[in-house]
Design a protein around this motif. Structure first.
Motif, PDB file in Angstrom:
ATOM      1  N   HIS A   1      -3.901   5.703  11.591  1.00  0.00           N
ATOM      2  CA  HIS A   1      -3.182   6.639  10.453  1.00  0.00           C
ATOM      3  C   HIS A   1      -2.956   4.940   9.717  1.00  0.00           C
ATOM      4  O   HIS A   1      -2.448   4.209  10.478  1.00  0.00           O
ATOM      5  CB  HIS A   1      -2.495   7.305   9.998  1.00  0.00           C
ATOM      6  N   MET A   2      -3.283   4.929   8.029  1.00  0.00           N
ATOM      7  CA  MET A   2      -3.169   3.568   7.640  1.00  0.00           C
ATOM      8  C   MET A   2      -1.654   3.863   7.058  1.00  0.00           C
ATOM      9  O   MET A   2      -1.476   2.847   7.222  1.00  0.00           O
ATOM     10  CB  MET A   2      -4.230   4.176   6.228  1.00  0.00           C
ATOM     11  N   ALA A   3      -0.994   5.181   7.888  1.00  0.00           N
ATOM     12  CA  ALA A   3       0.515   5.067   7.004  1.00  0.00           C
ATOM     13  C   ALA A   3       1.043   3.586   7.740  1.00  0.00           C
ATOM     14  O   ALA A   3       2.681   3.240   7.523  1.00  0.00           O
ATOM     15  CB  ALA A   3       1.454   5.849   7.334  1.00  0.00           C
ATOM     16  N   TRP A   4       0.647   3.507   9.867  1.00  0.00           N
ATOM     17  CA  TRP A   4       1.125   2.522  10.313  1.00  0.00           C
ATOM     18  C   TRP A   4       0.653   0.619   9.491  1.00  0.00           C
ATOM     19  O   TRP A   4       1.905   0.349   9.707  1.00  0.00           O
ATOM     20  CB  TRP A   4       0.442   2.448  11.090  1.00  0.00           C
ATOM     21  N   GLN A   5       0.225   0.869   8.587  1.00  0.00           N
ATOM     22  CA  GLN A   5       0.403  -0.767   8.027  1.00  0.00           C
ATOM     23  C   GLN A   5       1.371  -0.325   6.920  1.00  0.00           C
ATOM     24  O   GLN A   5       2.122  -2.233   6.291  1.00  0.00           O
ATOM     25  CB  GLN A   5      -0.984  -1.069   6.862  1.00  0.00           C
ATOM     26  N   ILE A   6       1.851   0.409   6.511  1.00  0.00           N
ATOM     27  CA  ILE A   6       3.375   0.373   5.850  1.00  0.00           C
ATOM     28  C   ILE A   6       4.743  -0.899   6.635  1.00  0.00           C
ATOM     29  O   ILE A   6       5.302  -1.168   5.628  1.00  0.00           O
ATOM     30  CB  ILE A   6       3.861   1.225   5.494  1.00  0.00           C
ATOM     31  N   ILE A   7       4.808  -0.907   7.954  1.00  0.00           N
ATOM     32  CA  ILE A   7       5.319  -1.542   8.998  1.00  0.00           C
ATOM     33  C   ILE A   7       5.443  -3.507   8.416  1.00  0.00           C
ATOM     34  O   ILE A   7       6.351  -4.247   8.319  1.00  0.00           O
ATOM     35  CB  ILE A   7       5.651  -1.300   9.760  1.00  0.00           C
ATOM     36  N   GLN A   8       3.344  -3.718   8.738  1.00  0.00           N
ATOM     37  CA  GLN A   8       3.462  -4.949   8.046  1.00  0.00           C
ATOM     38  C   GLN A   8       3.804  -4.914   7.104  1.00  0.00           C
ATOM     39  O   GLN A   8       4.201  -6.500   6.878  1.00  0.00           O
ATOM     40  CB  GLN A   8       2.152  -5.372   8.832  1.00  0.00           C
ATOM     41  N   TYR A   9       3.659  -3.981   6.202  1.00  0.00           N
ATOM     42  CA  TYR A   9       3.280  -4.378   4.617  1.00  0.00           C
ATOM     43  C   TYR A   9       5.219  -4.952   4.082  1.00  0.00           C
ATOM     44  O   TYR A   9       5.367  -5.620   3.347  1.00  0.00           O
ATOM     45  CB  TYR A   9       3.088  -3.174   3.890  1.00  0.00           C
ATOM     46  N   PHE A  10       5.309  -3.759   4.691  1.00  0.00           N
ATOM     47  CA  PHE A  10       7.344  -4.272   4.721  1.00  0.00           C
ATOM     48  C   PHE A  10       7.976  -5.103   5.270  1.00  0.00           C
ATOM     49  O   PHE A  10       8.676  -5.779   3.760  1.00  0.00           O
ATOM     50  CB  PHE A  10       8.075  -2.792   4.786  1.00  0.00           C
ATOM     51  N   LEU A  11       7.547  -5.967   6.312  1.00  0.00           N
ATOM     52  CA  LEU A  11       8.289  -7.343   6.617  1.00  0.00           C
ATOM     53  C   LEU A  11       7.559  -8.325   6.257  1.00  0.00           C
ATOM     54  O   LEU A  11       8.189  -9.034   5.778  1.00  0.00           O
ATOM     55  CB  LEU A  11       7.102  -6.766   8.341  1.00  0.00           C
ATOM     56  N   MET A  12       6.174  -8.376   5.418  1.00  0.00           N
ATOM     57  CA  MET A  12       5.403  -9.195   4.984  1.00  0.00           C
ATOM     58  C   MET A  12       6.061  -9.147   3.125  1.00  0.00           C
ATOM     59  O   MET A  12       6.499 -10.433   2.932  1.00  0.00           O
ATOM     60  CB  MET A  12       3.993  -9.177   4.686  1.00  0.00           C
ATOM     61  N   THR A  13       6.250  -8.057   2.834  1.00  0.00           N
ATOM     62  CA  THR A  13       7.151  -8.122   1.332  1.00  0.00           C
ATOM     63  C   THR A  13       8.237  -8.698   1.401  1.00  0.00           C
ATOM     64  O   THR A  13       8.980  -9.216   0.632  1.00  0.00           O
ATOM     65  CB  THR A  13       7.010  -7.091   0.152  1.00  0.00           C
ATOM     66  N   SER A  14       9.496  -7.929   2.181  1.00  0.00           N
ATOM     67  CA  SER A  14      10.798  -8.514   2.360  1.00  0.00           C
ATOM     68  C   SER A  14      10.115  -9.473   3.431  1.00  0.00           C
ATOM     69  O   SER A  14      11.309 -10.819   2.146  1.00  0.00           O
ATOM     70  CB  SER A  14      11.131  -8.261   4.167  1.00  0.00           C
ATOM     71  N   GLY A  15      10.045 -10.546   3.787  1.00  0.00           N
ATOM     72  CA  GLY A  15       9.445 -12.426   3.418  1.00  0.00           C
ATOM     73  C   GLY A  15       9.447 -12.695   2.218  1.00  0.00           C
ATOM     74  O   GLY A  15       9.820 -14.097   2.058  1.00  0.00           O
ATOM     75  N   GLU A  16       8.485 -12.038   1.661  1.00  0.00           N
ATOM     76  CA  GLU A  16       8.018 -12.323   0.399  1.00  0.00           C
ATOM     77  C   GLU A  16       9.102 -12.613  -0.403  1.00  0.00           C
ATOM     78  O   GLU A  16       9.861 -13.722  -1.414  1.00  0.00           O
ATOM     79  CB  GLU A  16       6.383 -11.642  -0.147  1.00  0.00           C
ATOM     80  N   VAL A  17      10.164 -11.785  -0.727  1.00  0.00           N
ATOM     81  CA  VAL A  17      11.632 -11.269  -1.601  1.00  0.00           C
ATOM     82  C   VAL A  17      12.022 -12.307  -1.327  1.00  0.00           C
ATOM     83  O   VAL A  17      12.775 -13.283  -1.776  1.00  0.00           O
ATOM     84  CB  VAL A  17      11.212 -10.067  -1.433  1.00  0.00           C
ATOM     85  N   VAL A  18      12.042 -13.289   0.292  1.00  0.00           N
ATOM     86  CA  VAL A  18      13.370 -13.619   0.241  1.00  0.00           C
ATOM     87  C   VAL A  18      12.746 -15.395   0.074  1.00  0.00           C
ATOM     88  O   VAL A  18      13.767 -16.191  -0.027  1.00  0.00           O
ATOM     89  CB  VAL A  18      13.792 -13.596   2.537  1.00  0.00           C
ATOM     90  N   PHE A  19      11.736 -15.370   0.857  1.00  0.00           N
ATOM     91  CA  PHE A  19      11.079 -16.454   0.009  1.00  0.00           C
ATOM     92  C   PHE A  19      10.723 -17.781  -0.356  1.00  0.00           C
ATOM     93  O   PHE A  19      10.981 -18.436  -0.991  1.00  0.00           O
ATOM     94  CB  PHE A  19      10.018 -16.578   1.897  1.00  0.00           C
ATOM     95  N   SER A  20       9.980 -16.466  -1.863  1.00  0.00           N
ATOM     96  CA  SER A  20       8.940 -17.178  -2.321  1.00  0.00           C
ATOM     97  C   SER A  20      10.224 -16.971  -4.290  1.00  0.00           C
ATOM     98  O   SER A  20      10.126 -17.893  -4.025  1.00  0.00           O
ATOM     99  CB  SER A  20       7.987 -15.245  -2.882  1.00  0.00           C
ATOM    100  N   VAL A  21      10.561 -16.149  -3.650  1.00  0.00           N
ATOM    101  CA  VAL A  21      11.872 -15.241  -4.853  1.00  0.00           C
ATOM    102  C   VAL A  21      13.192 -16.925  -4.997  1.00  0.00           C
ATOM    103  O   VAL A  21      13.172 -17.359  -5.662  1.00  0.00           O
ATOM    104  CB  VAL A  21      13.439 -14.426  -5.066  1.00  0.00           C
ATOM    105  N   THR A  22      13.230 -17.191  -3.235  1.00  0.00           N
ATOM    106  CA  THR A  22      14.745 -17.888  -3.534  1.00  0.00           C
ATOM    107  C   THR A  22      14.403 -19.450  -3.219  1.00  0.00           C
ATOM    108  O   THR A  22      14.940 -20.442  -3.939  1.00  0.00           O
ATOM    109  CB  THR A  22      14.589 -17.934  -1.416  1.00  0.00           C
ATOM    110  N   GLY A  23      12.465 -19.685  -3.109  1.00  0.00           N
ATOM    111  CA  GLY A  23      12.060 -20.345  -3.191  1.00  0.00           C
ATOM    112  C   GLY A  23      11.821 -21.561  -4.088  1.00  0.00           C
ATOM    113  O   GLY A  23      12.758 -22.274  -4.979  1.00  0.00           O
ATOM    114  N   LEU A  24      11.528 -20.689  -5.237  1.00  0.00           N
ATOM    115  CA  LEU A  24      11.861 -21.460  -7.206  1.00  0.00           C
ATOM    116  C   LEU A  24      13.089 -21.512  -7.293  1.00  0.00           C
ATOM    117  O   LEU A  24      13.209 -22.354  -8.416  1.00  0.00           O
ATOM    118  CB  LEU A  24      10.987 -19.991  -7.365  1.00  0.00           C
TER     119      LEU A  24
END
Length: 727
Positions: free
Chosen positions: A579-602
């Motif tokens: 099921h496509m819902a399993w992709q939510i796990i990798q999207y959650f990890l990636m988006t969490s990384g983006e929030v911590v990485f991108s916002v903090t980096g700027l």
């Protein structure tokens, strides 16, 4: 010497609740522009694969080349705006280029109605590819060129005493970016999934690109309508150019004085002191210190931007049925902006305060954690890919051939293929494909033997038929999963009479007893079967995602109330089960990384940047995104890994390695206070100015002054740019 009087911008007269009315036009412009960009980008990789018929690797290469260009051109836009045209004219002119590019993309997707082949591929493919590339180049120039200008232009609309209103404006500006991204990523895949055309009905890429093009035209019109209300600051000169000149002079001067007779200097940038004042040199030192930390960062973006390429392709092999709704593969990208809107406030109000009670969670530590989370996201993607691969059919290798047998005779049969005995019920088939090397011996009945040759790497169906004796017909089968999660259907007509078979207004084309494949989407499919006398029969089949069926219409078929019971469906490929819902796990990890990485980096970049070099650091940050997409091209082309999960693990491993390197660099980094450092440098002494003047005159042959403008540029807009997650 006459002093040129600087013309001050007119004060605005129209405000609403203390806010300039002009910002309304800027926010709407940004929403429409982001809708246009992310909407087009959401379906772009599928357009490459399914319309232009490129393979996944080449489609991924062109996709990431385009994204890299979008993040290289902001430097050009910043230089043009600050040095010559100003922000307003730069936005207008490049928005026109942008809109033209979107229109060209929409035109490139219009099918050649008169020259189209049966499979929907236009004959004049060169023209479509050429138009697509021209359109993407114009879009990259437009979206990248206006990127550093729009937010800064919005900040220019506020007076010095409106800091609170300016902060609120950029919060709204940030929401407009993510709202445009979210809505467009939901809508354009739906538009893409529609069918359009006159002679050939196929996916409507002209509509999927046309709506973003229309939104870009709206963005341009809205921005121009607000023109009379804008405050337009004249170009002040581009600090990026000034910094590059200063660095270039230091390097050249150091090389010129490399002999031991010249005293060593504390820092290599000190070799610019003969021409540039100490304040600028100190500011360049601080900027270079941060830019040095940027070196490992592109690896994060190399993983992050594969959400729109590799992860979208992964979704095409999965089950998108969410009950009440069906999710298209390219719609899964909406998980990212949805999670951003949820995670940003949670991080700021809950996660960071809790962590800070345990230890000092510095910005560089946050960036390190963000990179590690992105690596975990790709590990999750690899594990998911392994599960998907387990459900895929076992396709033949390049030295093998596969065959499935269908019994079209009204009695049970027992046949032999080499040493394998196969029992076939009347109008039935064996369950799995059999694999042979090149050829095999087929025995239909005692004394009736055939030597059957198979083409390497092919799948075949052999229909056993009754004539004066048993015989067979061989048909080519699919050797890959149906594209985009659709279902491949065909009809085997053993009725002995011409039949017309349609499903969802699509007509099966019979070149022999076996029809060609038709692509049919998920859900309930009704097959209308008619003969030349007007008799009809309706057969219903529930379809999943990615399956392949052969519908058998037997010789015993008769029209009537129970006609559908005579039709049998042979499953050639099972539907997607993961099921496509399993992709939510990798999207959650990636988006969490983006929030911590991108916002903090700027935020880190802003706090550590000199007052007049926020734009330099912003340009450097955007450059890391471009380099990250170039890394995807290099790794994907150089690795040539057979399994997709292995490529995911490779990218994750590279990011973990880079993460360790960055952690070491961060450990030795000393945080600075740019304000205090700048305060240490006062006005340059008159004799120092004269020294520089005399230093330059023999080389230039003119009395050109090299006095640097020490006034800090208006950096309020750069401050607020740190609030943008999507940049």
């Amino acid at each position: 010497m006459a002093v040129e009087k600087i013309k001050k911008p007119k004060k605005r007269s129209t405000t609403i609740f203390g806010y300039p009315l002009s910002i309304f036009f800027i926010v709407v412009n940004e929403f429409c522009e982001r809708f246009s960009y992310y909407g087009m980008r959401a379906v772009l990789v599928l357009y490459f694969k399914y319309f232009l018929k490129w393979d996944e690797d080449f489609a991924t290469t062109i996709y990431h080349t385009f994204v890299a260009l979008c993040y290289l051109t902001p430097i050009l836009g910043a230089i043009v705006a600050d040095s010559w045209l100003g922000k307003f004219k730069t936005i207008v002119y490049l928005s026109i280029v942008y809109a033209v590019g979107q229109v060209v993309m929409a035109v490139s997707a219009i099918q050649d109605i008169t020259d189209a082949n049966k499979d929907g591929t236009p004959d004049n493919m060169t023209l479509h590819v050429a138009l697509s590339m021209v359109g993407l180049l114009l879009i990259a120039l437009g979206t990248g060129g206006i990127k550093p200008c729009v937010a800064a232009f919005g900040g220019d609309q506020f007076e010095d005493h409106q800091e609170k209103q300016r902060s609120t404006f950029f919060s709204i500006f940030y929401l407009s970016i993510n709202a445009g991204s979210l809505i467009s990523t939901l809508i354009t895949p739906i538009l893409r999934a529609q069918t359009c055309g006159i002679h050939i009905q196929q996916e409507c890429y002209p509509l999927a690109f046309g709506v973003p093009a229309a939104l870009m035209v709206v963005a341009l019109i809205v921005f121009i309508v607000g023109s009379p209300m804008y405050i337009r600051n004249p170009p002040q000169g581009n600090i990026i150019v000034k910094v590059c000149k200063c660095i270039g002079f230091a390097v050249k001067n150091r090389f010129r004085h490399r002999s031991s007779q010249y005293p060593k200097r504390e820092h290599w940038m000190d070799w610019a002191e003969e021409k540039y004042d100490k304040l600028l040199i100190a500011q360049v030192k601080m900027a270079l210190k941060v830019l040095f930390l940027y070196i490992p960062l592109p690896m994060f973006w190399a993983l992050f931007d594969q959400q729109g390429s590799r992860w979208t392709f992964q979704a095409t092999t999965m089950n998108g049925n969410f009950g009440a709704i069906t999710i298209q593969p390219d719609q899964m990208q909406t998980v990212n902006p949805i999670l951003i809107l949820i995670l940003v406030p949670i991080m700021d109000t809950l996660i960071y305060p809790l962590i800070s009670k345990c230890f000092n969670f510095t910005p560089l530590r946050r960036i390190t954690v963000g990179m590690f989370l992105a690596a975990l996201a790709f590990v999750a993607a690899a594990l998911l890919q392994i599960q998907i691969d387990k459900t895929l059919p076992d396709f033949p290798s390049s030295t093998e051939g596969q065959v499935k047998f269908i019994n079209m005779v009204n009695r049970d049969l027992q046949i032999q293929a080499d040493n394998q005995t196969i029992s076939l019920k009347a109008f039935g088939a064996n369950e799995d494909y059999l694999t042979f090397n090149n050829q095999f011996t087929l025995v239909l009945e005692p004394g009736q033997q055939y030597n059957v040759k198979l083409d390497n790497g092919t799948r075949n169906t052999m229909a056993i038929i009754q004539g004066s004796k048993l015989g067979f017909e061989k048909f080519d089968d699919m050797t890959s999963k149906p594209e985009k999660g659709e279902n491949a259907l065909r009809v085997l007509n053993g009725f002995g009479s011409v039949l017309n078979v349609t499903v969802r207004d699509k007509v099966f084309n019979f070149t022999s007893n076996m029809s060609e494949y038709l692509s049919v989407s998920h859900g309930k499919a009704e097959f209308m079967i008619k003969d030349d006398r007007g008799s009809s029969c309706i057969y219903t089949q529930e379809l999943g995602f990615g399956s392949s069926y052969t519908l058998i219409i037997p010789s015993t078929f008769t029209f009537g109330e129970m006609c559908s019971e005579n039709i049998k469906a042979v499953m050639d490929m099972e539907p997607n089960t993961v099921h496509m819902a399993w992709q939510i796990i990798q999207y959650f990890l990636m988006t969490s990384g983006e929030v911590v990485f991108s916002v903090t980096g700027l935020e880190f970049s802003y706090s550590q940047a000199p007052s007049n070099m926020k734009s330099v650091l912003q340009a450097g940050w955007l450059l890391t995104v471009a380099v990250g997409n170039i890394i995807v091209l290099i790794v994907a082309e150089a690795a040539t890994l057979k399994d997709q999960w292995a490529e995911y693990i490779l990218f994750a491993s590279l990011l973990v390695l880079v993460c360790i390197i960055f952690a070491i660099m961060a450990y030795f980094y000393t945080y600075t206070d740019p304000t205090k450092i700048e305060a240490q440098f006062g006005e340059m002494e008159p004799e120092e100015k004269e020294k520089r003047k005399s230093f330059d005159m023999p080389r230039k042959g003119s009395a050109e002054s090299h006095k640097e403008d020490r006034r800090s540029s208006d950096s309020s807009s750069d401050d607020e740019c740190t609030k943008q997650t999507k940049i």
